[in-house]
Design an enzyme around this catalytic site. Structure first.
Site, mmCIF file in Angstrom:
data_model
loop_
_atom_site.group_PDB
_atom_site.id
_atom_site.type_symbol
_atom_site.label_atom_id
_atom_site.label_comp_id
_atom_site.label_asym_id
_atom_site.label_seq_id
_atom_site.Cartn_x
_atom_site.Cartn_y
_atom_site.Cartn_z
ATOM 1 N N GLU A 159 -3.599 2.766 -7.378
ATOM 2 C CA GLU A 159 -3.972 3.835 -6.447
ATOM 3 C C GLU A 159 -2.994 5.007 -6.558
ATOM 4 O OE1 GLU A 159 -6.171 2.566 -2.507
ATOM 5 O OE2 GLU A 159 -4.066 1.991 -2.457
ATOM 6 N N HIS A 205 0.853 -1.186 0.000
ATOM 7 C CA HIS A 205 0.000 0.000 0.000
ATOM 8 C C HIS A 205 0.891 1.240 0.000
ATOM 9 C CE1 HIS A 205 -2.862 3.036 1.446
ATOM 10 N NE2 HIS A 205 -3.794 2.233 0.968
ATOM 11 N N GLY A 260 -9.903 7.455 -3.578
ATOM 12 C CA GLY A 260 -11.024 8.366 -3.745
ATOM 13 C C GLY A 260 -12.368 7.707 -3.961
#
Length: 215
Positions: free
Chosen positions: A133, A85, A173
């Site tokens: 992302e 991440h 988002g």
């Protein structure tokens, strides 16, 4: 369509979110997962919701203080894990090691990446899924499918060029059912989000809105 909610280290009620996610999944038939803090994996798994670790380390059993052992996550009830991440970046060799560790423990894997080029590299490591992302959009409420849809289609193409069996999720988002529909229309098979549910006043209502856009 897979809706995966990352609770990060937000001060939310992880059990409230987990129970809501389990109820929504049962009611709608949409696949919904929750990724809590490692210390909460067992309690979240006990709600019956699909439970993911936020990370597992690339090591096996041994002298590895502070690591998150893949087998320990699985023993606690996790069935999958996020890796790399943007808030927990790994070196390529460590991503590879973590993917292998997760597979050894029987955990599904999703490797996060910033852009299509990185998605291609991540897909080459053999995870079950990758998630694109752009870090500048995380937590903004502006989905990448709206801000730069080419990033999503480019990620789908990049993953397919390496391994067509690797699913592509859309993150950053995501907060509404319309965002989920847009991600699906661009070729994604899942969405990864956090604040849209973890910070919601009514997590169940937020989840029901999200899955309304699932195809």
């Amino acid at each position: 369509m897979f809706v995966l909610v990352n609770l990060k280290a937000y001060p939310c009620d992880h059990l409230e979110v987990a129970r809501a996610a389990a109820d929504v999944a049962d009611d709608t038939g949409v696949r919904v997962g929750v990724a809590p803090q490692a210390a909460h994996l067992s309690a979240v798994a006990d709600t019956g919701v699909e439970t993911w670790a936020q990370h597992v380390s690339p090591n096996d059993y041994g002298s590895h203080t502070g690591s998150t052992l893949a087998e320990a996550a699985a023993d606690a009830g996790a069935t999958g894990t996020l890796l790399n991440h943007s808030e927990n970046r790994l070196k390529l060799a460590d991503i590879d090691g973590s993917v292998q560790a997760a597979e050894r423990a029987g955990l599904e894997t999703c490797v996060c990446a910033n852009n299509p080029a990185q998605i291609g590299a991540a897909a080459a490591l053999g995870p079950d899924a990758v998630a694109v992302e752009p870090p500048e959009l995380i937590g903004t409420g502006t989905p990448v499918s709206q801000a730069d849809p080419d990033v999503v289609t480019g990620a789908v193409d990049a993953a397919a060029a390496v391994d067509e069996s690797v699913d592509v999720y859309c993150g950053a988002g995501i907060s509404t059912g319309d965002d989920v529909t847009a991600a699906s229309d661009l070729g994604a098979t899942g969405v990864l989000l956090a604040s849209g549910v973890a910070k919601a006043d009514d997590p169940e209502a937020a989840l029901r809105d999200l899955v309304s856009g699932a195809k």
